[in-house]
Design an enzyme around this catalytic site. Structure first.
Site, PDB file in Angstrom:
ATOM      1  N   HIS A 213       6.141   7.842  -5.797  1.00  0.00           N
ATOM      2  CA  HIS A 213       5.072   6.909  -5.394  1.00  0.00           C
ATOM      3  C   HIS A 213       5.690   5.646  -4.826  1.00  0.00           C
ATOM      4  O   HIS A 213       6.645   5.115  -5.375  1.00  0.00           O
ATOM      5  CB  HIS A 213       4.145   6.589  -6.566  1.00  0.00           C
ATOM      6  N   MET A 214       5.110   5.192  -3.728  1.00  0.00           N
ATOM      7  CA  MET A 214       5.581   3.951  -3.111  1.00  0.00           C
ATOM      8  C   MET A 214       4.624   2.825  -3.520  1.00  0.00           C
ATOM      9  O   MET A 214       3.413   2.923  -3.329  1.00  0.00           O
ATOM     10  CB  MET A 214       5.590   4.112  -1.590  1.00  0.00           C
TER      11      MET A 214
END
Ligand code: AMP
Ligand code: ZN
Length: 298
Positions: A213-214
């Site tokens: 996840h960014m």
């Protein structure tokens, strides 16, 4: 095709979580918080498991041998594991049995302490969040954007690929266009309409939650959920690897440079992200940050 449901690998030799291999997916398993395996003879990327209509293909990636029905699986070998058959992640230990779970539900038995199924473990929360209309912001064929449930700033989003990628270590040069797309989605749909805020996009070197996840986070860090030095340092030291650096690393080296030693960055002294002030503690830092925040709003 596999009819419905999913495969579970249920540990026989200890009370461990089931490893869930969703229908038609590939999973990298090994030593991690997700499996709860701490034995250092098991690599972090130990086995690649692919579910098929016949069973689960086990491919050895780690250096120590796994065993499928007592037969050694040396590095880069593949063997098919059928329903009810047995897999040892290392010789004589960590024995799992393959179970075809047609119910597609948590298989906890009433009256017994529930076994922790992959999808219900806290570290799997982002998969559930991707289905939660309260958190989901948007999605397309490649990615899903959610609001961080415990935002550490006024605006804090997570951009997740739909392809199953457990950790940053799963990213290779082949994921360049995917990461570029994640950045583009953030720029076009998240940041664009919030011009009063400065944002950074990046990844925690050692994330706690499964599925890559960014973080897309505004730099005010004005939020009641920001409570600890660890929270602050995870976004304000090299522990936060900017998306542009992830991209240049996967392009040039084929992998992201992380190491367990980076954990020590979380206990570094606090430093303001706007000036050189070194506050004593988080309450002092938060009070100080408000001054920057209010000054910017004037
Ligand atoms: P990390 O794994 O360190 O990159 O951080 C995981 C992020 O996910 C944190 O910012 C958490 O606040 C956030 N988070 C944890 N659980 C959930 C959840 N169930 N839904 C959405 N966000 C979550
Ligand atoms: Zn400052």
């Amino acid at each position: 095709m596999m009819s419905r449901g999913k495969y579970l690998l249920r540990c026989k030799s200890a009370r461990r979580k089931d490893i869930v291999i969703p229908n038609g997916e590939t999973l990298i398993v090994g030593r991690s918080p997700i499996t709860g395996i701490k034995n250092t003879r098991v690599s972090k990327r130990h086995l690649k498991l692919t579910s098929t209509d016949k069973g689960v293909i086990c491919e050895a990636i780690g250096s120590n041998r796994a065993f499928v029905n007592g037969q050694p699986l040396v590095q880069f070998d593949k063997k098919l594991l059928l329903n009810k058959e047995v897999l040892n992640l290392i010789e004589g230990e960590l024995e799992y049995q393959l179970i075809m779970d047609e119910k597609n539900e948590n298989t906890a038995t009433p009256g017994k302490e529930p076994k922790m199924v992959h999808s219900n473990h806290w570290s799997q929360g982002l998969f559930r969040a991707m289905e939660d209309p309260e958190l989901k912001v948007l999605d397309d064929e490649k990615v899903c954007v959610i609001k961080d449930k415990y935002p550490k700033a006024t605006h804090h989003f997570l951009v997740l690929p739909k392809e199953h990628l457990s950790t940053l270590n799963d990213l290779t040069a082949s994921h360049t266009t995917l990461v570029e797309h994640m950045v583009q989605v953030a720029e076009d749909h998240l940041i664009k309409d919030l011009k009063d805020f400065e944002f950074k996009m990046g990844f925690h070197a050692i994330p706690s939650m499964a599925q890559v996840h960014m973080h897309v986070i505004s730099q005010d860090f004005n939020s009641p959920c920001l409570k600890t030095k660890k929270h602050w340092n995870s976004f304000n030291t090299d522990y936060f690897i900017l998306a542009k650096d992830v991209l240049s690393q996967i392009k040039s080296e084929g992998k992201v440079n992380t190491s367990s030693a980076m954990k020590s960055l979380l206990s570094e002294n606090l430093v303001c992200n706007r000036c050189s002030l070194k506050p004593k503690n988080i309450p002092d830092l938060k009070q100080h940050l408000l001054k920057h925040f209010k000054a910017k709003q004037k």
